[in-house]
Design an enzyme around this catalytic site. Sequence first.
Site, mmCIF file in Angstrom:
data_model
loop_
_atom_site.group_PDB
_atom_site.id
_atom_site.type_symbol
_atom_site.label_atom_id
_atom_site.label_comp_id
_atom_site.label_asym_id
_atom_site.label_seq_id
_atom_site.Cartn_x
_atom_site.Cartn_y
_atom_site.Cartn_z
ATOM 1 N N PHE A 429 41.204 40.889 45.543
ATOM 2 C CA PHE A 429 41.061 39.528 45.034
ATOM 3 C C PHE A 429 42.202 39.251 44.067
ATOM 4 O O PHE A 429 42.400 39.994 43.112
ATOM 5 C CB PHE A 429 39.723 39.341 44.323
ATOM 6 C CG PHE A 429 39.522 37.924 43.858
ATOM 7 C CD1 PHE A 429 39.103 36.941 44.751
ATOM 8 C CD2 PHE A 429 39.802 37.558 42.547
ATOM 9 C CE1 PHE A 429 38.951 35.625 44.339
ATOM 10 C CE2 PHE A 429 39.660 36.248 42.128
ATOM 11 C CZ PHE A 429 39.224 35.278 43.027
ATOM 12 N N ASP A 513 47.821 44.442 40.017
ATOM 13 C CA ASP A 513 46.980 43.370 39.478
ATOM 14 C C ASP A 513 45.907 44.034 38.621
ATOM 15 O O ASP A 513 44.939 44.589 39.132
ATOM 16 C CB ASP A 513 46.367 42.574 40.641
ATOM 17 C CG ASP A 513 45.404 41.479 40.151
ATOM 18 O OD1 ASP A 513 45.004 41.520 38.968
ATOM 19 O OD2 ASP A 513 45.051 40.596 40.965
ATOM 20 N N LYS A 542 41.994 37.719 32.266
ATOM 21 C CA LYS A 542 40.613 37.988 31.851
ATOM 22 C C LYS A 542 40.452 38.329 30.368
ATOM 23 O O LYS A 542 40.431 37.429 29.552
ATOM 24 C CB LYS A 542 40.002 39.059 32.761
ATOM 25 C CG LYS A 542 39.837 38.532 34.215
ATOM 26 C CD LYS A 542 38.551 38.935 34.869
ATOM 27 C CE LYS A 542 38.193 37.997 36.004
ATOM 28 N NZ LYS A 542 38.824 38.300 37.289
HETATM 29 C C1 LIG Z 1 39.596 37.381 38.215
HETATM 30 C C2 LIG Z 1 40.725 37.936 38.927
HETATM 31 C C3 LIG Z 1 41.827 37.155 39.301
HETATM 32 C C4 LIG Z 1 41.858 35.656 39.105
HETATM 33 O O1 LIG Z 1 41.828 35.291 37.760
HETATM 34 P P1 LIG Z 1 41.537 33.751 37.369
HETATM 35 O O2 LIG Z 1 41.714 33.736 35.895
HETATM 36 O O3 LIG Z 1 40.166 33.437 37.824
HETATM 37 O O4 LIG Z 1 42.541 32.929 38.062
HETATM 38 C C5 LIG Z 1 42.873 37.765 39.915
HETATM 39 N N1 LIG Z 1 42.871 39.100 40.153
HETATM 40 C C6 LIG Z 1 41.834 39.877 39.809
HETATM 41 C C7 LIG Z 1 41.902 41.331 40.076
HETATM 42 C C8 LIG Z 1 40.726 39.329 39.210
HETATM 43 O O5 LIG Z 1 39.684 40.097 38.911
#
Ligand SMILES: *Cc1c(COP(=O)(O)O)cnc(C)c1O
Length: 707
Positions: A429, A513, A542
Amino acid sequence: MRAEEKAAVLLEAMPYVQAFQGKTVVIKYGGHLDGELGAFAQDVVFLHLVGIRPVVVHGGGREISALMERLGKKPVFVEGLRVTDRETAEIAEMVLSGKVNQEIVAAIASRGGRAVGLSGKDGALIRARKKDGPVDLGFVGEVEEVDPRLVTTLLESGYIPVCAPIALGPGGEAYNLNADTAAAELAVALGAEKLVLLTDVPGLLRDRADPGSLVSVLGVREAEDMLSRGGVEGGMIPKLKACLRAVGGGVKSAHIVDGRRAHFLLVEIFTQEGAGTMVTPGHHDVAVAAAAGAAAEDTVVELERQHYWPVFRRQPLVLVRGEGSWVRDIHGRRYLDFVTGLAVCGLGHCHPRVTRAICEQARELVHTSCLYYTVPQVLLARELARLSGLERVFFANSGAEANEGAIKLARKFGSREGRFHIVTVRRSFHGRTLATMAATGQEKYHRGFGPLPPGFSYVPLGDVQALERAITPQTVAVMVEPVQGEGGIYPAPPGFMEALAGWQGKGILLICDEIQCGLGRTGRWFAFQHYGLRPDIVTLAKSLGGGVPIGAVLAREEVAACLGPGDHGSTFGGNPLACRAALAYLEALQEEGAVENAALMGERLGAGLRALAARHPAVAEVRSVGLMAGLQLRVPGAPVVAACRDLGLLVNCTEEVVIRLLPALNVSAEEVDLALGILDRALAVADEALAGAPAGAQDVPAPGVSQ
Ligand SMILES: *Cc1c(COP(=O)(O)O)cnc(C)c1O
């Protein structure tokens, strides 16, 4: 109290002290609080010294009864009101004006305040007539008129007036008054800022049996509703009515506070949290509606239904405040929070240090644009570079935006050689913007939004051969979550990460990420550190701002060197408010040893979850790294989430069958154990579902696994 705590208390109080300068606060001191007189007197003197004008009205019912008994006279009450014949009236006046009043005056004097004792008879301060009613109560009065000039004069001369609840009758006789009512009437006549009723209960409870159900804010309309619905317990009715009278008469707020607790008076006045129940005239704002319980919850849910995009399947909870690992809903119920805003509130809710930083920065400078330098931005960039070992930082406002920046950076880097293609992992994600959605290796996120930006392909997590096949001469980068979060808590196998490090040597950038797994969540500062490698690009968001939206793209010097002025930007990105919050958050993480705590508590949580898995047939597998844990079930997880919620624990379910736990990094061992105990009970629901499920249901894999 340690000096830092004192300072924190003072800092929190400061804005309130300023706001209430020169304002009058009428405080009713209950007659049954005699043991607390010292602390009370000290608080009153403190209020006076910081420039607030306290006026004390006191009761004394218990002492009146005590003296009557000693004189051989039996106290008689009708519906909570004392039947006051002439003799009782004399005793009451003696006790109230002669004894209780003078004790309070003396207590204030002994703590450096100049108090003046008086009763409603002095200066014809309060005129009353006989209270009518079904029975003759004798000399119980109803306030007719208040002439506050005597009290105003005393206040203006720097005295603290202390008033006994006795009024002047039409013929010069003394009438006994209910002290709450007398205080409310006096507050109205004085144009007071606040009325505070100190009593011997915690405040107004939504559920009488549950001390945790304290209503902290109540709008007038909601208070009236509660009274008319009979939702208020007997002794509280006159207090709530006094509050309504005061607020209806122009007093800004009225408070019911537990006077048995030392200094709750100050806590109520000088902190946002408060200590008791506050009645305010407003009823439109959600914080106020928050106190109104069911009706307000329905309103919030209905407003969402009418006006918000219908894109969320929300839990039936309206959350109104949080502290540490705990949140409260609109009914005042408490929950242990193992979702923490989806790994955003890494030090729990409203960490005092982050809150203070936000408040301070909000007063100094909130935003400047990227045209100018700002201090918090460069300090935060330096700190992240130090922690990660990657020299160059760019700030965005969210995770998706950080990943978008990472993708742009990789493409710019590869553009000299015509390379643009990025390999990502299935079940990953990376965000909801078009490019990050394309990077996300889950079809369910793509459906209906095509055409997607081209240039992405996906390999299963851990499949080194598939990776080799996917990399082409156009490939510039591989993007991976070292621990997949949204996809159901899957840590990347070490061999896979090693292979990625190998490809780095052949010019393929490694983008980690770490938006969910970074900044201590796995028990190390960065999840990539578990694999002993150095990525080219790392994205964060986050938890970075401790709750304030901010994202970051970190990059190696030689990668970031491909960028020039104008290549990327952001209006809000890295603004002073967000950066100051993030700096405070990172400082607190380090000072509190929260990353080490995450490692320790992660082990405790992981071990506890494995023990649960051994006991509950519905649990298929436990996957956890630090404080990122997933409990894979053989049945849908939603009923378990609901059962946990009913038992006071918030967890989340991802991929339909994975119960995901993301507690705060400063969670305590007791909180972890509490959560495990609740999960143990809640998992019974899943076991039952499994037992009742048709044959074959036990083999259903996580939907993500099949991709
Ligand atoms: C939550 C998340 C995102 C997206 O972050 P947003 O602030 O909602 O745009 C991207 N990568 C990972 C791994 C995430 O957990």
